[in-house]
Design an enzyme around this catalytic site. Sequence first.
Site, PDB file in Angstrom:
ATOM      1  N   SER A  31       0.932  -1.260   0.092  1.00  0.00           N
ATOM      2  CA  SER A  31      -0.058  -0.154  -0.160  1.00  0.00           C
ATOM      3  C   SER A  31       0.884   1.193  -0.019  1.00  0.00           C
ATOM      4  O   SER A  31       2.185   1.381  -0.277  1.00  0.00           O
ATOM      5  CB  SER A  31      -0.765   0.060   1.252  1.00  0.00           C
ATOM      6  OG  SER A  31      -1.866   1.068   0.923  1.00  0.00           O
ATOM      7  N   ASN A  32       0.358   2.449   0.417  1.00  0.00           N
ATOM      8  CA  ASN A  32       0.874   3.733   0.591  1.00  0.00           C
ATOM      9  C   ASN A  32       0.498   4.525   1.634  1.00  0.00           C
ATOM     10  O   ASN A  32      -0.495   4.010   2.202  1.00  0.00           O
ATOM     11  CB  ASN A  32       1.119   4.324  -0.770  1.00  0.00           C
ATOM     12  CG  ASN A  32      -0.477   4.783  -1.312  1.00  0.00           C
ATOM     13  OD1 ASN A  32      -1.172   5.476  -0.795  1.00  0.00           O
ATOM     14  ND2 ASN A  32      -1.069   4.086  -2.332  1.00  0.00           N
TER      15      ASN A  32
END
Length: 222
Positions: A31-32
């Site tokens: 993810s981020n």
Amino acid sequence: MQNRKKSLTGYNILITAGPTREYLDAVRFISNPSSGKMGFAIAEEASRCGAKVTLIAGPVTLSTPQGVKRFDVVSAEEMFLITKKHFPQCNIFISTAAVGDYAPLKIAKKKIKKSDANLKIELKPTVDILGTLARKKKNNQIIVGFAAETDRVLQNAKGKLKKKNLDMIVANDVSKKGNGFEVDTNQVWIISEQGKPKESKQLTKNKVAQFILNEIESLLSL
């Protein structure tokens, strides 16, 4: 900024916000750090201006703005499917989501156990939500993208504007303190085919949202 009370009445605005998650196994994902705050701020301000707002949100911890219809998703594929469903009805599509570019080719059903050996994970590209939908744009639709950059901000954003067939792109330098992910402020450039890039000061994300919507309204009046 001009008084924009109810200035978007009659417009249907579709917004994507937050990150996506691509699972490696039962407990881990790629993810981020996107918090979704910029997209939620735009949704809140657009609703205040009278727009009918549909918000497609990745995994975030934010409350739904008043008057906004929200759908929660996890992966890029899930975000694409529900965004595609609502896209034909919108007048304005604002893609603020930080969609993951890659996903694991295979997802392990159980937790991958740690060992002393190196672990290799093969990745595949995720669906290009913004580019795919922008190619289906109708004459009465405006498409706005976002470009979170760490170098050559304006150059990279201009390339994305042209490549993805956008009407406007909002670019920011996420390497600068107080910009971009997980903070309450932002500083952006707005780029369109109609003129020179316009730069905001570093402001709260709600103020930046007003700046962005003001420029979108300028396109609506053309």
